[in-house]
Design a protein around this motif. Sequence first.
Motif, PDB file in Angstrom:
ATOM      1  N   PRO A  31       0.838  -1.204   0.000  1.00 30.96           N
ATOM      2  CA  PRO A  31       0.000   0.000   0.000  1.00 30.96           C
ATOM      3  C   PRO A  31       0.877   1.260   0.000  1.00 30.96           C
ATOM      4  O   PRO A  31       1.805   1.374   0.811  1.00 30.96           O
ATOM      5  N   MET A  33       1.020   5.795  -1.140  1.00 28.56           N
ATOM      6  CA  MET A  33       0.326   7.001  -1.606  1.00 28.56           C
ATOM      7  C   MET A  33       0.993   7.519  -2.881  1.00 28.56           C
ATOM      8  O   MET A  33       0.809   8.680  -3.262  1.00 28.56           O
ATOM      9  N   HIS A  37       9.486   5.889  -4.499  1.00 29.54           N
ATOM     10  CA  HIS A  37      10.939   6.061  -4.408  1.00 29.54           C
ATOM     11  C   HIS A  37      11.571   4.728  -4.000  1.00 29.54           C
ATOM     12  O   HIS A  37      10.878   3.696  -3.918  1.00 29.54           O
ATOM     13  N   HIS A  40       9.847   2.475  -1.391  1.00 32.73           N
ATOM     14  CA  HIS A  40       8.742   1.658  -1.909  1.00 32.73           C
ATOM     15  C   HIS A  40       9.287   0.485  -2.740  1.00 32.73           C
ATOM     16  O   HIS A  40       8.775  -0.626  -2.662  1.00 32.73           O
ATOM     17  N   GLY A 150       6.536  -0.114   5.812  1.00 32.04           N
ATOM     18  CA  GLY A 150       7.885   0.324   6.141  1.00 32.04           C
ATOM     19  C   GLY A 150       8.045   0.660   7.611  1.00 32.04           C
ATOM     20  O   GLY A 150       7.144   1.217   8.237  1.00 32.04           O
ATOM     21  N   LYS A 152       9.798   2.925   8.675  1.00 33.43           N
ATOM     22  CA  LYS A 152       9.824   4.383   8.820  1.00 33.43           C
ATOM     23  C   LYS A 152       8.540   4.877   9.496  1.00 33.43           C
ATOM     24  O   LYS A 152       8.561   5.795  10.286  1.00 33.43           O
ATOM     25  N   ASP A 153       7.425   4.230   9.144  1.00 31.71           N
ATOM     26  CA  ASP A 153       6.138   4.582   9.754  1.00 31.71           C
ATOM     27  C   ASP A 153       5.795   3.499  10.774  1.00 31.71           C
ATOM     28  O   ASP A 153       4.833   2.745  10.614  1.00 31.71           O
ATOM     29  N   VAL A 179      14.731   2.683   4.240  1.00 29.86           N
ATOM     30  CA  VAL A 179      15.757   2.976   3.224  1.00 29.86           C
ATOM     31  C   VAL A 179      16.127   4.451   3.350  1.00 29.86           C
ATOM     32  O   VAL A 179      15.248   5.314   3.451  1.00 29.86           O
ATOM     33  N   LYS A 187      14.247   8.091   3.111  1.00 33.98           N
ATOM     34  CA  LYS A 187      13.607   8.468   1.844  1.00 33.98           C
ATOM     35  C   LYS A 187      12.122   8.673   2.105  1.00 33.98           C
ATOM     36  O   LYS A 187      11.507   7.922   2.863  1.00 33.98           O
TER      37      LYS A 187
HETATM   38  P1  AMP Z   1       3.738   6.270   1.677  1.00 29.52           P
HETATM   39  O1  AMP Z   1       3.581   6.210   0.189  1.00 29.52           O
HETATM   40  O2  AMP Z   1       4.684   7.321   2.149  1.00 29.52           O
HETATM   41  O3  AMP Z   1       2.417   6.261   2.398  1.00 29.52           O
HETATM   42  O4  AMP Z   1       4.450   4.913   2.074  1.00 29.52           O
HETATM   43  C1  AMP Z   1       3.969   3.662   1.638  1.00 29.52           C
HETATM   44  C2  AMP Z   1       4.717   2.577   2.376  1.00 29.52           C
HETATM   45  O5  AMP Z   1       6.114   2.707   2.103  1.00 29.52           O
HETATM   46  C3  AMP Z   1       4.564   2.682   3.904  1.00 29.52           C
HETATM   47  O6  AMP Z   1       4.449   1.369   4.435  1.00 29.52           O
HETATM   48  C4  AMP Z   1       5.840   3.337   4.318  1.00 29.52           C
HETATM   49  O7  AMP Z   1       6.227   3.011   5.635  1.00 29.52           O
HETATM   50  C5  AMP Z   1       6.824   2.755   3.318  1.00 29.52           C
HETATM   51  N1  AMP Z   1       7.998   3.623   3.197  1.00 29.52           N
HETATM   52  C6  AMP Z   1       8.009   4.958   2.951  1.00 29.52           C
HETATM   53  N2  AMP Z   1       9.276   5.432   2.965  1.00 29.52           N
HETATM   54  C7  AMP Z   1      10.074   4.362   3.233  1.00 29.52           C
HETATM   55  C8  AMP Z   1      11.490   4.205   3.388  1.00 29.52           C
HETATM   56  N3  AMP Z   1      12.334   5.226   3.287  1.00 29.52           N
HETATM   57  N4  AMP Z   1      11.956   2.969   3.655  1.00 29.52           N
HETATM   58  C9  AMP Z   1      11.114   1.908   3.773  1.00 29.52           C
HETATM   59  N5  AMP Z   1       9.778   2.009   3.638  1.00 29.52           N
HETATM   60  C10 AMP Z   1       9.252   3.212   3.363  1.00 29.52           C
END
Ligand code: AMP
Length: 293
Positions: A31, A33, A37, A40, A150, A152-153, A179, A187
């Motif tokens: 999943p 948004m 990068h 993802h 990730g 990160k969250d 990452v 990132k």
């Molecule tokens: P987002 O698109 O920012 O909502 O992130 C989508 C998924 O990618 C979430 O599970 C995030 O935790 C993961 N994610 C975002 N940035 C990173 C990163 N730098 N390293 C690993 N996972 C990430």
Amino acid sequence: MKAVRVVRNVRDMHRVADRMRMDGLRIGLVPTMGYLHEGHASLMRQIGRVTDRTVVSVFVNPAQFGPDEDFKTYPRDFERDLAMVRSEGGALVYAPSAAEMYPDGYATYLEVERLADHLCGASRPGHFRGVATVVTKLFSAVKPHAAIFGQKDAQQAGVVRRTVTDLNLDVEIMVAPTVREADGLAKSSRNRYLTPRQRRRAAVLFRVLQEGRDLVLAGERRASVVIDAMCRRVSGSPGVEVDYVTAVDAEAFRPVEELGGRVLLAAAVRFGESRLIDNIVVETERRAVQEIR
Ligand code: AMP
């Protein structure tokens, strides 16, 4: 390279998912948004190792943004996202519209108690209600065997695990390490908002967490001492506004006085308009680790 299928509505998604399941294929969901990068991409690679078809959802979820947050300006580039999914060997992108996800009359939201009380749950009221709701809806649309999030969250991953356990959802939840850029900055799609100067300064976020970790690994067990040291360091750096800098229990995301077991050092800071978050897990009994499990 095979073409990536794009599915825009839940009816088609169900049909494709049922077909894959009937063919005996394991579905892995990432999943997102969008504005993809390397973070993802790493999620796609990891879930690709344990499932047969990788589905990437791209949906900027209005329900997880507060009224004064960046929903409207959140970066979007669907063609670029598709190219990345294709180059990582993804099979399908599920990209529903907001009207498809939340049609007129939509009224059902999931509330995850306690886990969402602190950190981002405190500074972004309603955020995890939106996250738990959209993730559950994505699970019911894509019917994945496994889904990956990730580190990160970290709090998001914890909230999703809780939702899956509490609602008896038949999905394996995986969590992947953060990452980072060469200077340690995690990132993030939101890094794009940073001016070059803010970008240079943003590396302080990870450095502060590392300093907190070093204190804990050196034997400091008083949470207040570790938090004060991290706060001093971050508020002393230019152009930064602190949302929170803290040390909490890594499973419950609750503040503790005495650090023990798995500790999450977590921070959310603003550089101008951009709010960035990051964290490190420290095992007080052992060396620092990144993974939740
Ligand atoms: P987002 O698109 O920012 O909502 O992130 C989508 C998924 O990618 C979430 O599970 C995030 O935790 C993961 N994610 C975002 N940035 C990173 C990163 N730098 N390293 C690993 N996972 C990430």
